[in-house]
Each structure stands twice: as C-alpha cells, then as structure tokens.
Design a protein around this motif. Structure first.
Motif, PDB file in Angstrom:
ATOM      1  N   PRO A 124       0.811  -1.218   0.000  1.00  0.00           N
ATOM      2  CA  PRO A 124       0.000   0.000   0.000  1.00  0.00           C
ATOM      3  C   PRO A 124       0.842   1.265   0.000  1.00  0.00           C
ATOM      4  O   PRO A 124       2.062   1.231   0.195  1.00  0.00           O
ATOM      5  CB  PRO A 124      -0.816  -0.120   1.292  1.00  0.00           C
ATOM      6  N   LEU A 125       0.161   2.379  -0.182  1.00  0.00           N
ATOM      7  CA  LEU A 125       0.839   3.675  -0.254  1.00  0.00           C
ATOM      8  C   LEU A 125       1.624   3.980   1.013  1.00  0.00           C
ATOM      9  O   LEU A 125       2.650   4.656   0.979  1.00  0.00           O
ATOM     10  CB  LEU A 125      -0.206   4.770  -0.510  1.00  0.00           C
ATOM     11  N   SER A 126       1.159   3.475   2.140  1.00  0.00           N
ATOM     12  CA  SER A 126       1.788   3.776   3.428  1.00  0.00           C
ATOM     13  C   SER A 126       2.979   2.875   3.747  1.00  0.00           C
ATOM     14  O   SER A 126       3.626   3.064   4.775  1.00  0.00           O
ATOM     15  CB  SER A 126       0.747   3.627   4.546  1.00  0.00           C
ATOM     16  N   ASP A 127       3.266   1.914   2.889  1.00  0.00           N
ATOM     17  CA  ASP A 127       4.348   0.969   3.165  1.00  0.00           C
ATOM     18  C   ASP A 127       5.691   1.686   3.233  1.00  0.00           C
ATOM     19  O   ASP A 127       6.020   2.508   2.367  1.00  0.00           O
ATOM     20  CB  ASP A 127       4.393  -0.111   2.087  1.00  0.00           C
ATOM     21  N   ALA A 128       6.472   1.363   4.257  1.00  0.00           N
ATOM     22  CA  ALA A 128       7.755   2.046   4.451  1.00  0.00           C
ATOM     23  C   ALA A 128       8.840   1.542   3.517  1.00  0.00           C
ATOM     24  O   ALA A 128       9.813   2.258   3.242  1.00  0.00           O
ATOM     25  CB  ALA A 128       8.212   1.872   5.900  1.00  0.00           C
ATOM     26  N   ALA A 129       8.707   0.319   3.013  1.00  0.00           N
ATOM     27  CA  ALA A 129       9.771  -0.269   2.199  1.00  0.00           C
ATOM     28  C   ALA A 129       9.586   0.016   0.710  1.00  0.00           C
ATOM     29  O   ALA A 129      10.413   0.686   0.088  1.00  0.00           O
ATOM     30  CB  ALA A 129       9.839  -1.770   2.449  1.00  0.00           C
TER      31      ALA A 129
END
Length: 528
Positions: free
Chosen positions: A227-232
């Motif tokens: 998703p857009l919020s993924d840190a990787a």
C-alpha cells in the motif's frame, strides 16, 4: 545472540580449496592480456551463457545475499520487486539500447555519452560511477562479507577481514582483467546458486515446510504489491523509482554492462542479458523467502543484516557450511572483482587515454592495474565506515536514488529523442547535482521534508528531463552525425523485424523476451 555452529575441518578444507582454485584459475586465465581490448573487454568474444552467469554473479554480491534476506525478515518480500524488475529492465535494454551500445564499439558507458552529447557528460558520469563503485558497490560488498566472517573470527578486527577479502579478489583482477574476471564469475555463479539452494531447502525444512511458513507469517510480509503507506516499497515507487534504479544498475552501470560490451555479437549480448533476467526469477525462492522463514526460526535477531549468517551457521551441518561459505565467497569475490575491473576501465579509458592519447597497448594495461590497486585500497579504507549507517540495503538504495537521476535522463531522453544536445546535457547535469544536493539536505539532514527514496529518484529524473528538453530546444541543435546510429527509431524496429522473421523462434530474442515477461508476470501475480 546469533547461533553460530562454527566450521569443522571439512568446511575449512572446502573453503580453502575453493579460494586456491578460483585464484589459480584467474591467474591461469590472466596469461592472455596483450591488448587493451583483451584486458578490458575479453577481446569482445564472450558467448551468451558466460554473459548471463557473469551478470548474475556480479549482481548477487555478499551485499545482496545479506540485504535480501534481511529485508525480507524486517519488512517482507517486497524487496523482491527489485529482482523481478531486473527481468523487465533487461528486456527494455535488449530492445532499445543494446544494439546501439554494441555497434558504437565503446569501452565504457560514459564514452557512449560523449558520442551522444559531449566530453562533459562523459567525464561527469565516469567520475560519478567511480565514486559509486567505491562507496556503494565495492565497499558495501566488502562490509557485507566482513559481517559474516566476523562471526567466524570474532577476535579479528573488521578492517583486517576487509583487507584479506579485497586482496583475494584483487590478485587475479589486477593480473588478468575482464577475461579472468568473467570466466571465474561463471564458475562462481554456479556455486552461488548451489549454495543458495542448500540454504533455502534447509531453512524451509526447519521451519516446518512451505505451507507452515506461508500460513504462519503475516500476509503483509508475503505481498509484493504494498500500500501507499508501506515504508519499504509503496506501490507508486514500484512503478516509478524501482524501474529507474533498475535501469541505472542493469543498463548503464559499467561493472554490469561491461560483460555485455564483451559480447561476441548482438545476439549473444541479448541472449546473455535475457538469460540473466531469467536467473533473477528464482531469487525469490532461493534468497528472499528464506529470510521470511527466519521470522519463525529466529524472531528476536538484533539486526536484519544478521539473518543470512544466522541461517548459514545455525542450520547447516558440517560440509554444507563449507559449501555455503564458499558460495558466499563466490558472491563476494565476483562482485569485488567486477567493480575493481570496472573502475580500472573507467579511469584508464575515460581519463588517462583522453589525457594521453599516445599511450596504447601495454602502457594502458599497466595503468589499469595500478587503478585497480588504488581502488582496492580506497574501498578497504571506506568499508568499515558503513556500519555507522542503517541497514546495508538502505545504504545502497538511498545513495543511488540521489545520485543517478541526471544520468538516467541523459540516456532515456537521448535514446529516443534526436534533438537532445550537448547544451541540454550540461544543464541537465547541473540541475541534477544541485537538485539532488538540495533534496538530500532537506530530506535527510535538516528533515524539513519526508520523501521516500523511491519518490526521490523519479522527482529528480523528471526535473532533469525537463531541463534537458527545454535547454535543447532553446539552443542550436548538434550536428546530425552526432546522434547517427545512437538513437532508436521505428524504422530500426521495422528493419530488425524483417531480419528476425527468418530466425527460428528459439533464436528470436523478442520471443525469448516475451516468455521472460510472461514468467515474471506469473510470479508477481501469484505473490501480489
């Protein structure tokens, strides 16, 4: 605490035989190096299996083995997006760039930029590549290797381990050039794949099997599309930043593309590149998912970078440990040798031969050897500093994201748009350096903005491309012969289609490329 089982005498024997054997083979192959073309490009006679295996060995360094498993352990298998994207990027490379690169008969990728634009573009990219070869490619490979051997030799300082590793790879690189490097890489790739298979099988068996791992691990860590919020790897970055970084690494990085430059002809260059793309697909099962399985086996490791050495020393019995360590050393030495040879080629052909055009043959080879030695010393000095950064994978990707966008704009615009000129190239480089420095300071030093590195690369690329186009349009065009034979056109595609119509399907690189893309799509869809 890392459960290090240690090495039995048979393991040390296997590693010793490997090390002596590979160095001896490299020195044996070093006997033929009479000309600059032989030393730097293996006489342009390399066939496709050797190219494909050498590309894999150069790419799968100790950094990759540690970084992939560590990233899968810490953030999930989304790190594999860099691996499957390599297959797509190599297809692009074969269709749009490779024929013009080989027909230009250049020694280096920066030399191609001089023919397309100017000497300034060549000098900038060559200097940048030398810098990245030092602080990213070679130093990180040495550091990654030292991390593992530090577990075996806890009382030995890190810098001493780094020196031993660098000297081992440097001996035959200095003696034999690309011929010694590329053929030892072929053997090292086979050993690397074998060792990776052993570690992967043992890891999954210990974790309870495939179904047990797939059922027990958080589904979010088993998904490639994040998703857009993924840190990787957020999904917009997968569509923009990952392809750009992949294009730099596989299509313009000297230490990778030098293997393709040594191809016997265009067909062997293309087949070898596609073969390397196909070899990247099993990486998910051999190097990434074992890191995921380690979540079940060792849930409390202090650092993700410890995952690979933990699996190696914690799960394998005597004999297999030696095989795995030899495989690790294969990855390490092939990567180091590649960057050493690349750096010597860049320095010798992009700087020394331009300053001293009368210098030829054996004199240039001597310069190349001295450049390799200097590169080795500099990398040994810098490698221990990497432990002050975050994870090894983060160190690699962040530096590249800020550094390479202007060069990507020069290549990607210049390949398709004949009007791009030398003035535009100079403005593009200036905008990229200033914009990259400003964004780096704002994003990482002052922390006034927070932009994921996978967005940094496309933002800087768009800036550089716009500047290149606008300044090119606002200034006089270069002479028409400047871009002759260096720009892809629909007419070239049609002419090539006529030639390929007479080839059997198994020799038609477009058919092979289509099959590679289909296999890639199946894997991505399965782990979406």
């Amino acid at each position: 605490m890392v459960p290090v089982a240690g090495m039995a005498w048979v393991d040390y024997a296997i590693v010793a035989v490997y090390l002596i054997g590979i160095v001896s083979l490299g020195l044996y192959l070093a006997r033929r190096h009479s000309s600059t073309e032989d030393f730097f490009l293996a006489s342009r006679g390399t066939t496709w299996p050797v190219i494909g295996l050498a590309l894999l060995a150069s790419n799968i360094s100790s950094t990759t083995l540690i970084g992939l498993a560590g990233a899968a352990y810490g953030t999930g298998i989304s790190v594999y997006n860099y691996e499957w994207m390599a297959a797509a990027v190599l297809v692009f490379f074969c269709v749009f760039f490779l024929p013009f690169l080989l027909r230009s008969k250049v020694y280096t990728l920066p030399e191609f930029l001089e023919r397309r634009y100017s000497g300034l573009a060549r000098s900038y990219f060559s200097g940048l590549t030398l810098f990245l070869n030092l602080v990213v490619d070679t130093a990180s490979a040495l550091y990654g290797g030292a991390l593992l051997f530090k577990l075996l030799l806890p009382g030995v300082p890190l810098w001493q381990i780094v020196i031993v590793l660098a000297v081992s790879a440097g001996i035959y690189t200095i003696a034999g050039g690309l011929r010694a490097v590329i053929y030892t890489e072929t053997i090292q790739a086979v050993l690397l794949l074998t060792a990776s298979c052993v570690i992967a099988v043992r890891t999954f068996l210990k974790a309870g099997g495939w179904d047990a791992v797939m059922g027990a691990v958080d589904p979010a860590k088993l998904s490639l599309i994040r998703p857009l919020s993924d840190a990787a790897v957020p999904w917009p970055g997968l569509l923009t930043g990952v392809p750009l970084l992949g294009f730099y690494f596989w299509c313009t990085n000297q230490f990778m593309v030098q293997r393709v430059l040594s191809a016997k002809d265009e067909n062997h260059g293309r087949w070898g590149s596609l073969f390397a793309g196909a070899l990247k697909l099993p990486v998910l099962f051999l190097m990434v998912l074992p890191g995921t399985a380690a979540i079940l086996l060792y849930p409390n490791l202090k650092s993700p970078d410890l995952v690979f050495p933990t699996l190696l020393f914690g799960l394998l019995p005597a004999g297999l440990v030696g095989l795995a360590v030899a495989g690790f050393m294969s990855a390490l030495m092939s990567s180091i040798a590649s960057t050493f040879n690349s750096a010597s080629t860049l320095f010798t052909m992009d700087f020394v031969r331009r300053w001293r055009p009368e210098m030829q043959g054996a004199a240039l080879v001597r310069v190349g050897r001295m450049a390799t030695l200097v590169m080795a010393v500099a990398a040994m000095a810098w490698a221990p500093q990497i432990e002050h950064f975050g994870s090894l994978w983060q160190y690699l990707q962040v530096i590249i994201a800020y550094a390479v966008p202007p060069v990507m704009a020069l290549y990607l615009v210049g390949i398709f748009w004949r009007r791009a000129n030398a003035a535009g190239a100079a403005a593009c480089i200036t905008a990229g350096v200033l914009g990259g420095a400003a964004l780096f300071v704002a994003n990482t030093v002052l922390d006034v903005v927070s932009i994921h590195f996978l967005y940094v690369a496309p933002l800087l690329f768009v800036l550089c491309a716009i500047v290149l186009v606008l300044v090119s349009l606002a200034t006089a065009p270069d002479a028409a012969e400047k871009s002759a034979g260096l720009v892809w056109t629909p007419a070239f595609f049609r002419e090539e289609s006529v030639r390929l119509a007479h080839e059997p399907f198994w020799r038609n690189y477009r058919v092979l490329a289509g099959l590679l893309l289909a296999a890639t799509a199946v894997i991505v869809y399965t782990f979406r």
